[in-house]
Design an enzyme around this catalytic site. Structure first.
Site, PDB file in Angstrom:
ATOM      1  N   ARG A 101       1.029  -1.279  -0.377  1.00 59.26           N
ATOM      2  CA  ARG A 101      -0.262   0.651  -0.103  1.00 59.26           C
ATOM      3  C   ARG A 101       0.956   1.711  -0.003  1.00 59.26           C
ATOM      4  O   ARG A 101       1.529   1.274   0.840  1.00 59.26           O
ATOM      5  CB  ARG A 101      -1.072  -0.378   1.008  1.00 59.26           C
ATOM      6  N   HIS A 128      -7.360   0.561  -6.249  1.00 60.46           N
ATOM      7  CA  HIS A 128      -7.399  -0.604  -5.453  1.00 60.46           C
ATOM      8  C   HIS A 128      -8.267  -1.684  -5.780  1.00 60.46           C
ATOM      9  O   HIS A 128      -9.156  -2.085  -5.608  1.00 60.46           O
ATOM     10  CB  HIS A 128      -8.450   0.396  -3.930  1.00 60.46           C
ATOM     11  N   GLN A 131      -9.978  -4.552  -3.200  1.00 61.40           N
ATOM     12  CA  GLN A 131     -11.527  -4.126  -2.803  1.00 61.40           C
ATOM     13  C   GLN A 131     -12.113  -4.413  -4.068  1.00 61.40           C
ATOM     14  O   GLN A 131     -13.562  -4.436  -3.503  1.00 61.40           O
ATOM     15  CB  GLN A 131     -11.653  -2.934  -2.462  1.00 61.40           C
ATOM     16  N   ASP A 224     -17.287   6.318  -1.013  1.00 62.92           N
ATOM     17  CA  ASP A 224     -16.068   6.646  -0.546  1.00 62.92           C
ATOM     18  C   ASP A 224     -15.489   8.114   0.253  1.00 62.92           C
ATOM     19  O   ASP A 224     -16.403   8.811   0.440  1.00 62.92           O
ATOM     20  CB  ASP A 224     -15.036   6.648  -1.512  1.00 62.92           C
ATOM     21  N   CYS A 264     -16.583   0.778   0.246  1.00 60.01           N
ATOM     22  CA  CYS A 264     -15.264   0.331   0.807  1.00 60.01           C
ATOM     23  C   CYS A 264     -14.647   0.465   2.506  1.00 60.01           C
ATOM     24  O   CYS A 264     -13.761   0.182   3.103  1.00 60.01           O
ATOM     25  CB  CYS A 264     -14.056   0.947   0.020  1.00 60.01           C
ATOM     26  N   ARG A 292     -13.141  -9.058   1.705  1.00 60.06           N
ATOM     27  CA  ARG A 292     -11.622  -9.252   0.975  1.00 60.06           C
ATOM     28  C   ARG A 292     -11.063 -10.238   1.652  1.00 60.06           C
ATOM     29  O   ARG A 292      -9.954 -10.546   0.438  1.00 60.06           O
ATOM     30  CB  ARG A 292     -10.861  -7.652   2.102  1.00 60.06           C
TER      31      ARG A 292
HETATM   32  N1  NVA Z   1     -10.074   6.538  -1.415  1.00 61.19           N
HETATM   33  C1  NVA Z   1      -9.880   5.945  -0.062  1.00 61.19           C
HETATM   34  C2  NVA Z   1      -9.848   4.572   0.479  1.00 61.19           C
HETATM   35  C3  NVA Z   1     -10.195   3.560   1.698  1.00 61.19           C
HETATM   36  C4  NVA Z   1      -9.772   1.996   1.654  1.00 61.19           C
HETATM   37  C5  NVA Z   1      -8.609   6.514   0.285  1.00 61.19           C
HETATM   38  O1  NVA Z   1      -7.312   6.323  -0.132  1.00 61.19           O
HETATM   39  O2  NVA Z   1      -8.266   7.208   1.404  1.00 61.19           O
END
Ligand code: NVA
Length: 311
Positions: A101, A128, A131, A224, A264, A292
């Site tokens: 990540r 992502h 997800q 989101d 998510c 997940r």
């Molecule tokens: N768009 C959000 C997703 C978090 C799982 C972020 O990047 O913070």
């Protein structure tokens, strides 16, 4: 050839279907696949905050018979203390898969170029994809199909989740609508790529600025956070610009009779999603969170089978 999962369109439509079928099998029989028996190590690096991703990868890797090695991205100082390429070469000698990540998509592409083992994107600024595998599994469970389903993503269309819905939804043959105000539309190259994929799967891609129009008749309503990790300095402007795109009960009521609400997580109640929606009967967010684990086990097992088995 070593395969990676760096963005949603790294899987062809047939491959995505295969991974989702495996995810469903693994949900029914969690210990049926022992691809990581040994135990083989999966390195998990986090440069950004995490809860679901760390927990679901660690649990899933253990269920596959493997060992989840935690690597603190801040301690490692990837790209600062040493180059991404050197980190890749080192971790590729210790682990059978590297999960990362991080911020820039180019960082994970560089890691994949030098690791010599499969690399999985556990969220970048742009995509992502893990997800989305979990989300597609969840849609399939609740609606019984993916192809032909209409999904509306409301809010920050120029985000990892907006982009991943475009690519993964198009790959699954879905009709993907993005409802976002000016300045928050998805990147043009991602829209173009999703359009190309949709043309081969029977799906479609629509950009819309009116949230009501975008929600009308939709089977899946998704949102989101309005402030993705790394965007905190822009919070006030984002909250103001995106307020009309809150996923409310009124918008859900415009959807199809079977409409489900997705997020998510982490969620900010009464900002991007009304509390009555996320905590209401249409919400499937806890299934998404659980899936997940199943979906990520499936992509790990699939990648190891497709090209990482010798590591
Ligand atoms: N768009 C959000 C997703 C978090 C799982 C972020 O990047 O913070």
């Amino acid at each position: 050839m070593t395969r990676h999962f760096l963005r949603d369109d790294d899987l062809s439509p047939a491959e995505q279907a295969e991974v989702l079928a495996l995810a469903a099998d693994l949900k029914r029989a969690p210990y049926a696949d022992r691809s990581l028996a040994g135990p083989r190590t999966v390195a998990m690096i986090f440069d950004k905050q995490t809860l679901r991703t760390q927990a679901s990868f660690a649990a899933g890797i253990a269920e596959l018979g493997g060992f989840p090695m935690q690597v603190d991205g801040r301690l490692a100082g990837i790209g600062e203390r040493e180059s991404v390429a050197d980190v890749a070469r080192v971790l590729g000698r210790q682990a059978s898969v590297v999960v990362w990540r991080t911020s820039g998509q180019e960082r994970i592409e560089q890691l994949a170029a030098h690791a010599g083992v499969p690399v999985v994107n556990a969220l970048t600024d742009d995509f992502h994809p893990c997800q989305l595998l979990a989300d597609l599994q969840t849609v399939q469970e609740h609606l019984g199909r993916l192809a032909g389903v209409t999904v509306t993503f409301l809010g920050d269309g120029c985000s990892n989740m907006g982009h991943s819905w475009l690519l993964a939804g198009a790959t699954a043959g879905m009709h993907v609508r993005i409802a976002a105000p000016g300045g928050f539309a998805p990147q043009a190259d991602v829209v173009a790529r999703a359009g190309e994929i949709a043309a081969t799967t029977g799906g479609s891609v629509t950009l819309e600025t009116d949230p009501g129009l975008a929600a009308t008749g939709s089977d899946v309503l998704v949102t989101d956070t309005w402030v993705s990790m790394g965007r905190e300095a822009e919070s006030a402007d984002r909250l103001a610009a995106l307020a009309p795109y809150r996923l409310t009960e009124e918008l859900v009521a415009l959807g199809s009779t079977e409409a489900i609400a997705m997020h998510c997580l982490p969620a900010y109640r009464d900002k991007e999603i009304a509390a009555e929606v996320i905590d209401g009967p249409r919400s499937v967010v806890w299934d998404e969170a659980e899936n997940r684990r199943h979906a990520q086990k499936a992509i790990l097992a699939w990648l190891l089978r497709e090209g990482g088995a010798a590591s």
